[in-house]
Scaffold this motif. Structure first.
Motif, PDB file in Angstrom:
ATOM      1  N   ARG A  52       0.879  -1.098   0.124  1.00  0.00           N
ATOM      2  CA  ARG A  52       0.010  -0.035   0.087  1.00  0.00           C
ATOM      3  C   ARG A  52       0.698   1.074  -0.103  1.00  0.00           C
ATOM      4  NH1 ARG A  52      -2.640  -3.320  -1.193  1.00  0.00           N
ATOM      5  NH2 ARG A  52      -4.655  -4.386  -0.347  1.00  0.00           N
ATOM      6  N   LEU A  53       0.250   2.307  -0.652  1.00  0.00           N
ATOM      7  CA  LEU A  53       1.141   3.309  -0.730  1.00  0.00           C
ATOM      8  C   LEU A  53       0.727   4.341   0.520  1.00  0.00           C
ATOM      9  CD1 LEU A  53       0.253   4.479  -4.597  1.00  0.00           C
ATOM     10  CD2 LEU A  53       2.386   2.975  -3.572  1.00  0.00           C
ATOM     11  N   LEU A  54       1.976   5.122   1.139  1.00  0.00           N
ATOM     12  CA  LEU A  54       1.738   5.824   2.319  1.00  0.00           C
ATOM     13  C   LEU A  54       1.892   7.386   1.758  1.00  0.00           C
ATOM     14  CD1 LEU A  54       3.733   3.825   4.779  1.00  0.00           C
ATOM     15  CD2 LEU A  54       1.309   3.773   4.179  1.00  0.00           C
ATOM     16  N   ALA A  55       1.216   8.236   2.460  1.00  0.00           N
ATOM     17  CA  ALA A  55       1.556   9.751   2.276  1.00  0.00           C
ATOM     18  C   ALA A  55       1.037  10.278   3.396  1.00  0.00           C
ATOM     19  CB  ALA A  55       0.686  10.095   0.964  1.00  0.00           C
ATOM     20  N   VAL A  56       1.744  11.539   3.375  1.00  0.00           N
ATOM     21  CA  VAL A  56       1.192  12.534   4.715  1.00  0.00           C
ATOM     22  C   VAL A  56      -0.218  12.948   4.467  1.00  0.00           C
ATOM     23  CG1 VAL A  56       1.831  14.595   5.854  1.00  0.00           C
ATOM     24  CG2 VAL A  56       3.678  13.030   5.073  1.00  0.00           C
ATOM     25  N   ILE A  95      -4.884   5.531  -6.008  1.00  0.00           N
ATOM     26  CA  ILE A  95      -3.992   4.257  -6.449  1.00  0.00           C
ATOM     27  C   ILE A  95      -4.375   3.018  -5.488  1.00  0.00           C
ATOM     28  CG2 ILE A  95      -1.918   3.508  -6.698  1.00  0.00           C
ATOM     29  CD1 ILE A  95      -1.016   6.174  -7.575  1.00  0.00           C
ATOM     30  N   ASN A  96      -4.515   3.478  -4.172  1.00  0.00           N
ATOM     31  CA  ASN A  96      -4.627   2.434  -3.125  1.00  0.00           C
ATOM     32  C   ASN A  96      -5.943   1.813  -3.377  1.00  0.00           C
ATOM     33  OD1 ASN A  96      -2.249   2.267  -1.781  1.00  0.00           O
ATOM     34  ND2 ASN A  96      -2.902   3.866  -0.262  1.00  0.00           N
ATOM     35  N   ALA A  97      -6.892   2.596  -3.579  1.00  0.00           N
ATOM     36  CA  ALA A  97      -8.311   2.155  -3.951  1.00  0.00           C
ATOM     37  C   ALA A  97      -8.340   1.115  -5.243  1.00  0.00           C
ATOM     38  CB  ALA A  97      -9.395   3.033  -4.028  1.00  0.00           C
ATOM     39  N   ILE A  98      -7.465   1.481  -6.232  1.00  0.00           N
ATOM     40  CA  ILE A  98      -7.475   0.693  -7.365  1.00  0.00           C
ATOM     41  C   ILE A  98      -6.868  -0.499  -7.104  1.00  0.00           C
ATOM     42  CG2 ILE A  98      -6.369   0.520  -9.757  1.00  0.00           C
ATOM     43  CD1 ILE A  98      -6.977   3.449  -9.827  1.00  0.00           C
ATOM     44  N   VAL A 141       0.421  14.803  -2.746  1.00  0.00           N
ATOM     45  CA  VAL A 141       0.020  13.595  -3.341  1.00  0.00           C
ATOM     46  C   VAL A 141      -1.036  12.657  -2.478  1.00  0.00           C
ATOM     47  CG1 VAL A 141       2.324  13.539  -4.192  1.00  0.00           C
ATOM     48  CG2 VAL A 141       1.929  12.591  -2.136  1.00  0.00           C
ATOM     49  N   SER A 142      -1.562  13.111  -1.345  1.00  0.00           N
ATOM     50  CA  SER A 142      -2.308  12.272  -0.474  1.00  0.00           C
ATOM     51  C   SER A 142      -3.502  11.656  -1.404  1.00  0.00           C
ATOM     52  CB  SER A 142      -2.579  13.114   0.703  1.00  0.00           C
ATOM     53  OG  SER A 142      -3.383  14.321   0.381  1.00  0.00           O
ATOM     54  N   ASP A 143      -4.067  12.831  -1.961  1.00  0.00           N
ATOM     55  CA  ASP A 143      -5.486  12.332  -2.708  1.00  0.00           C
ATOM     56  C   ASP A 143      -5.019  11.326  -3.994  1.00  0.00           C
ATOM     57  OD1 ASP A 143      -8.193  12.566  -3.419  1.00  0.00           O
ATOM     58  OD2 ASP A 143      -7.493  13.269  -5.229  1.00  0.00           O
ATOM     59  N   LEU A 144      -3.919  11.495  -4.545  1.00  0.00           N
ATOM     60  CA  LEU A 144      -3.530  10.589  -5.550  1.00  0.00           C
ATOM     61  C   LEU A 144      -3.240   9.289  -4.989  1.00  0.00           C
ATOM     62  CD1 LEU A 144      -2.773   9.961  -8.429  1.00  0.00           C
ATOM     63  CD2 LEU A 144      -0.521  10.890  -7.940  1.00  0.00           C
TER      64      LEU A 144
END
Length: 301
Positions: free
Chosen positions: A45-49, A61-64, A54-57
């Motif tokens: 899974r991708l992580l973002a602050v 991507i995680n949902a996909i 980039v959090s929305d992106l």
């Protein structure tokens, strides 16, 4: 004043630089994780602050990735079910076919005569008919599964249609020494049905009762409420074990009792699929040793 402005600008530039560096670092980490996901690891899974650029992106991507993993799991489950289906079907066809061939070879080579010859011939015919019924059920099952069953939905007098279908079973019931009672209203009750699908539903339920229940009594009853038609088929046979009852409509399911004699595990599954396609419902009630009742409901036209 100029010094203050320069200081403020310097702080802004430093923060911007730090923000850009952090964003660049996040993007690089995202790129590495995407490479891992691309190689087949859908557990990453991708992580973002939170609230970063980039959090929305990342969330999208995680949902996909989650959706693709679910699709892959469903596909794997479907492939396993398909392999199980093919294996079961192959066995169910080979076994009666081998038995049929065996009896025919004995009749051909061993010079069997008299009563034994007639007995072997009767057994061979029965096995051929059972195999034919199984192949017919298999074709219908595959037509339903592939969506190739064409439904001709029309307003039908279900009472009259049910009487016509049951009339074809009277001789079979008498041959098996099963007492029967049909309680069908004389007045017309209209339901939107596909005639061939409804005929197959009743045929499968009647065949299931005759082959597996060891019943001596059968009753078929139609009753109506304001918006629904209710049909019940009840017997006084051996019943269905409590542990098997939730699964009797599952494809290829066979109870591990004497009800499985000559069973192909498709008849009740086909009945349920066709009933649902006609916007109806079907349920089974049973008590071991005290008989079984199948209940169907259809919306009135």
């Amino acid at each position: 004043m100029l010094g203050i402005i320069i200081t403020v600008l310097s702080v802004i530039i430093i923060f911007q630089f730090i923000y850009i560096c952090n964003t660049k670092k996040q993007i690089k980490e995202i790129s590495h994780i995407l490479d891992d996901i691309g190689s087949g690891n859908l557990d990453r899974r991708l992580l973002a602050v939170e609230n970063s650029i980039v959090s929305d992106l990342v969330y999208k991507i995680n949902a996909i990735v989650i959706r693709d993993k679910e699709k892959l799991m469903e596909k794997d489950k479907s492939e396993k079910a398909y392999k199980k289906l093919v294996t079961s079907l192959s066995h169910d066809i080979r076994t009666p076919l081998a038995s049929l061939i065996g009896y025919l070879e004995v009749l051909e080579k061993n010079g069997v005569t008299g009563e034994e010859h007639d007995e072997f011939l009767t057994i061979a015919k029965r096995k051929a008919l059972n195999l034919g019924d199984y192949i017919q059920s298999l074709f219908e099952f595959l037509k339903i599964e592939s969506g190739e069953w064409v439904y001709d939905l029309k307003k039908q007098n279900i009472c009259e249609l049910t009487r016509l279908i049951l009339a074809d079973w009277v001789i079979k019931l008498e041959e098996n020494k099963i007492e029967f009672r049909f309680e069908i209203p004389e007045e017309a009750v209209y339901v939107v049905l596909d005639k061939s699908a409804y005929t197959r539903i009743l045929t499968n339920l009647m065949a299931n009762m005759i082959r597996h229940s060891h019943a001596t009594q059968l009753s078929v009853r139609i009753s109506c409420s304001l918006n629904e038609l209710n049909l019940s088929i009840a017997d006084n046979g051996i019943g269905i074990a409590e542990k098997d009852l939730p699964f009797v409509f599952d494809r290829l399911y066979k109870c591990d009792t004497s009800r499985t004699e000559n069973s192909n595990g498709l008849g009740l599954s086909i009945a349920k699929e066709l009933t649902a396609s006609l916007h109806g419902e079907i349920h089974a009630e049973s008590c071991w040793g005290r008989g079984t009742t199948f209940r169907l409901t259809f919306p009135k036209a």
